[in-house]
Enzyme design. Structure first.
Site, mmCIF file in Angstrom:
data_model
loop_
_atom_site.group_PDB
_atom_site.id
_atom_site.type_symbol
_atom_site.label_atom_id
_atom_site.label_comp_id
_atom_site.label_asym_id
_atom_site.label_seq_id
_atom_site.Cartn_x
_atom_site.Cartn_y
_atom_site.Cartn_z
ATOM 1 N N ARG A 70 -2.973 -4.723 11.942
ATOM 2 C CA ARG A 70 -1.798 -5.512 12.318
ATOM 3 C C ARG A 70 -1.993 -6.239 13.655
ATOM 4 N NH1 ARG A 70 2.168 -4.128 8.436
ATOM 5 N NH2 ARG A 70 1.636 -2.127 7.456
ATOM 6 N N LYS A 125 0.834 -1.204 0.000
ATOM 7 C CA LYS A 125 0.000 0.000 0.000
ATOM 8 C C LYS A 125 0.867 1.251 0.000
ATOM 9 C CE LYS A 125 -1.068 0.185 4.999
ATOM 10 N NZ LYS A 125 -0.773 1.594 5.331
ATOM 11 N N ASP A 131 6.597 -0.738 11.051
ATOM 12 C CA ASP A 131 5.534 -1.707 10.781
ATOM 13 C C ASP A 131 5.973 -3.149 11.007
ATOM 14 O OD1 ASP A 131 3.706 0.248 10.217
ATOM 15 O OD2 ASP A 131 3.922 0.130 8.037
ATOM 16 N N LYS A 181 0.101 5.118 15.731
ATOM 17 C CA LYS A 181 -0.397 4.326 14.608
ATOM 18 C C LYS A 181 -1.911 4.171 14.758
ATOM 19 C CE LYS A 181 3.514 3.440 12.444
ATOM 20 N NZ LYS A 181 3.733 3.765 11.014
ATOM 21 N N GLN A 240 6.438 10.637 6.218
ATOM 22 C CA GLN A 240 5.448 10.845 5.160
ATOM 23 C C GLN A 240 5.331 12.316 4.768
ATOM 24 O OE1 GLN A 240 2.429 8.983 7.414
ATOM 25 N NE2 GLN A 240 2.982 6.908 6.792
ATOM 26 N N LYS A 243 -8.273 -2.552 5.961
ATOM 27 C CA LYS A 243 -7.506 -1.306 5.834
ATOM 28 C C LYS A 243 -6.321 -1.485 4.905
ATOM 29 C CE LYS A 243 -4.771 1.985 8.504
ATOM 30 N NZ LYS A 243 -5.151 3.128 7.655
ATOM 31 N N SER A 275 11.967 6.671 10.129
ATOM 32 C CA SER A 275 11.478 5.884 8.980
ATOM 33 C C SER A 275 12.122 6.336 7.675
ATOM 34 C CB SER A 275 9.950 5.974 8.884
ATOM 35 O OG SER A 275 9.339 5.403 10.001
#
EC number: 2.5.1.19
Length: 414
Positions: free
Chosen positions: A371, A20, A296, A323, A156, A395, A181
């Site tokens: 998750r 994704k 993740d 998250k 992001q 999701k 990240s």
């Protein structure tokens, strides 16, 4: 939805769920070039990305073909998302670069997520915000081609700024350390360069010199993070699996690093020619690993640590609190339901592994976190268990439960 899981041994070959992270980035690339995604899996997060580019003028055909507009502009003054944090955080700098006024809102899980760093950064460059959380009204147009932003809250934002500076025909980003990240920033940089742009990432600075981007037609590659739950299921249940449709692991630490991590814990875990081969062993070793660049992976590692010998330590977990759920607390709760002890510290969690025969058979509420459901389902393959609100997997991977069935898991869906 309620899923009942019975003791099972995973075996077989499975196609990795589409990434994704990559799908969302490809969809946003349709702001610049034509994108045709074959067999696109319409997870909730992917649908959020589709609705976002449609609001910016992209023509969308059959939720698979994306045609850029002649002129980028905000077509809808209100954009409602479901729960995609990636889409939200990339969208904010993109609409700021296009200019105008738009209000963005989402479901409660996304409303809880902080937006402080992007609001702080863009407020210095001609953008006004109604608040630092959703619902959020954004007004103005970016007045600079050289942006400074703190890198500790989310990568992001930086990915979104790379898109924004392509809209503005170039510029630079200075990321104030620490950079969290980083692998996801590298994913965005690699993608733009593969499509013909010129993006350089050195140290804490990114330089963007746009070129015309080539069109893309093809299928979205698999996601190591999501695929890792099939691997975990095989390792916990004493089985084996081959996972296909995966790109070759990069040298930098990222979601693909799970292949090496599971091997370090004693599993058979090898990548060869687009396939990930996984086979269970009689025992696994504890591990200490920092997952700040690939958060993740936390739940997959925690799942195997639950039945590993000794005490494992997962560090770099601070951002897991923001998250879909507070994933630090979720890991602790789920492990506790299965009879596995853990201890949370300031930026780490200790997991005290037990013999898998001692795992409990609990009822787990997935806490609206995909998750959580996937981690719990893997542990339930030993002595059984029940997952409630199991539709939460939609999701990211709507096919998850059917995939487990195809791997010989004994489950019933109500």
């Amino acid at each position: 939805m309620i899923v009942r899981i019975y003791p099972s041994e995973i075996s077989g070959t499975i196609k990795a769920p589409q990434s994704k992270s990559l799908a969302i980035r490809l969809i946003f690339l349709s702001l610049f070039t034509r994108i045709h995604l074959h067999n696109l899996v319409l997870s909730e997060d992917v649908i959020d990305a589709i609705n976002s580019v449609r609001a910016l003028g992209v023509e969308v055909k059959n939720n698979s073909e994306f045609i850029p507009p002649e002129k980028l502009e905000i077509k809808k003054k209100f954009i409602k998302l479901k729960g995609s944090g990636t889409t939200l955080r990339m969208l904010i700098p993109i609409v700021a670069a296009i200019g105008g006024e738009v209000t963005i809102d989402a479901e409660e899980s996304l409303r809880r997520r902080p937006l402080k760093r992007i609001v702080e950064a863009l407020s210095n460059y001609g953008i006004s915000f109604s608040s630092s959380s959703l619902p959020l009204t954004i007004t103005g147009k970016l007045s600079s081609y050289n942006i400074k932003i703190s890198g500790d809250e989310s990568s992001q934002y930086i990915s979104g700024l790379i898109y924004a500076l392509h809209i503005l025909n170039g510029g630079s980003i200075e990321i104030l350390p620490p950079i969290s990240s980083k692998s996801y920033i590298l994913l965005t940089v690699d993608l733009f360069n593969r499509f013909g742009s010129n993006v350089k990432f050195y140290g804490n600075k990114i330089h963007i010199n746009p070129n015309n981007l080539v069109e893309f037609q093809g299928e979205v590659a698999g996601d190591y993070g999501l695929a890792s739950f099939y691997a975990l299921s095989a390792l916990v249940s004493g089985g084996r699996t081959t996972i296909v449709n995966l790109w070759e692991p990069k040298e930098y630490f990222g979601d693909h690093s799970i292949v090496k991590i599971l091997k370090e814990m004693g599993a058979t875990s090898e990548y060869l020619d687009g396939k990930w081969y996984v086979e269970a062993k009689d025992k696994y070793s504890s591990i200490k690993v920092n997952i700040d660049d690939a958060p993740d992976l936390a739940m997959t590692i925690a799942g195997l640590a639950a039945i590993a010998e000794g005490t494992s330590e997962i560090t770099g977990i601070e951002r897991l609190r923001i998250k879909e759920s507070d994933r630090i607390e979720s890991i602790r709760k789920v492990l506790g339901l299965y009879g596995v002890g853990s201890e949370v510290k300031s930026n780490s969690i200790l997991i005290f592994g037990i013999n898998k025969r001692m795992l409990s058979s609990p009822i787990t509420d997935c806490l609206n976190d995909h998750r959580v459901a996937m981690m719990s389902s893997a542990l339930a393959l030993v002595n059984g268990g029940v997952i409630t609100s199991a539709e939460c997997v939609s999701k990211s991977n709507p096919n998850y439960w059917q995939d487990l069935l195809s791997l010989n898991a004994k489950i019933s869906i109500e």
